[in-house]
Design an enzyme around this catalytic site. Structure first.
Site, PDB file in Angstrom:
ATOM      1  N   LYS A 121      46.375  29.228  50.102  1.00  0.00           N
ATOM      2  CA  LYS A 121      45.119  29.513  49.381  1.00  0.00           C
ATOM      3  C   LYS A 121      43.991  29.806  50.368  1.00  0.00           C
ATOM      4  O   LYS A 121      43.252  30.787  50.214  1.00  0.00           O
ATOM      5  CB  LYS A 121      44.744  28.350  48.473  1.00  0.00           C
ATOM      6  CG  LYS A 121      43.783  28.763  47.383  1.00  0.00           C
ATOM      7  CD  LYS A 121      42.836  27.682  46.998  1.00  0.00           C
ATOM      8  CE  LYS A 121      41.442  28.044  47.441  1.00  0.00           C
ATOM      9  NZ  LYS A 121      40.543  26.912  47.487  1.00  0.00           N
ATOM     10  N   ASP A 139      43.136  28.698  42.822  1.00  0.00           N
ATOM     11  CA  ASP A 139      42.854  27.266  42.914  1.00  0.00           C
ATOM     12  C   ASP A 139      43.176  26.629  41.562  1.00  0.00           C
ATOM     13  O   ASP A 139      43.631  27.312  40.637  1.00  0.00           O
ATOM     14  CB  ASP A 139      41.400  27.006  43.341  1.00  0.00           C
ATOM     15  CG  ASP A 139      40.401  27.490  42.306  1.00  0.00           C
ATOM     16  OD1 ASP A 139      40.821  27.972  41.224  1.00  0.00           O
ATOM     17  OD2 ASP A 139      39.199  27.372  42.557  1.00  0.00           O
TER      18      ASP A 139
END
Ligand code: SF4
Length: 211
Positions: A121, A139
């Site tokens: 991420k 997320d």
């Protein structure tokens, strides 16, 4: 309506709500962005933005960062949370940038994800926001919304990323990931939302909500 058509409608709503997508974390280049994104894990952008100016005033590049001690870094970033672990990662990755990358942040997923404290991420945010490479950082908020909007079965964040990349055009990924984050922050409180009044869930949300 196909999933792609629904995705296009949702993208239209998001474009109307958020025509501008400023990057929420304060930074001035790829290095300061990388550090800010790493610090934002399990914290908030607001809190990170309150404390990075102090850190960057002392060290805004890896050469200066490795001259600090881990305990100095820990003290500065303490209010952000997980400070000991994050300070070690900042020191570790700064050393690697100096030793292996001439002090520069590399622009490949592979090299970024090889840095301490940098997962997929974080690497995706840097690839997208520092280098303009099409990426879709997912997320927990984006993960939850993709499920609520039935764009993904939401098994895990990897699957959500794959599903979103299939339904949205590549050239919209960088903008959309920020728009979905902004939308989630503004409209999706943990409790008390009303799907009937929501600009997206009222039209495109799961019939049987919510999680
Ligand atoms: S109904 Fe709730 S979960 Fe769905 S998009 Fe609106 S605010 Fe978010």
């Amino acid at each position: 309506m196909t999933k792609k058509e629904k995705a296009m409608k949702i993208a239209e709503i998001l474009d109307n709500l958020y025509p501008e997508t400023p990057i929420p974390l304060k930074h001035k280049d790829a290095y300061t962005l990388l550090i800010a994104v790493l610090l934002s894990a399990q914290s908030t952008d607001k809190r990170v933005n309150e404390h990075t100016p102090t850190l960057f005033a002392k060290a805004d590049n890896p050469y200066k960062m490795i001259k600090l001690s881990v305990s100095e870094i820990t003290e500065i970033i303490n209010p952000i949370g997980l400070s000991g672990q994050k300070a070690k990662s900042i020191m570790g990755l700064s050393k690697i940038l100096v030793e292996k990358h001439n002090g520069n942040v590399p622009d490949t997923f592979e090299e970024l994800e090889a840095l301490p404290g940098v997962g997929h991420k974080t690497a995706s945010v840097v690839m997208s926001q520092a280098f303009g490479y099409p990426a879709f950082p997912v997320d927990t908020h984006i993960h939850r919304l993709a499920y609520r909007w039935t764009l993904s079965t939401g098994k895990n964040v990897q699957k959500t990323e794959e599903d979103l990349k299939k339904v949205f055009p590549k050239d919209s990924w960088n903008k959309l990931h920020l728009q979905i984050i902004f939308f989630g922050r503004e409209y999706c409180p943990a409790r008390g939302h009303n799907p009937q009044e929501c600009p997206i869930c009222s039209k495109y949300g799961r019939k049987k909500m919510m999680r």
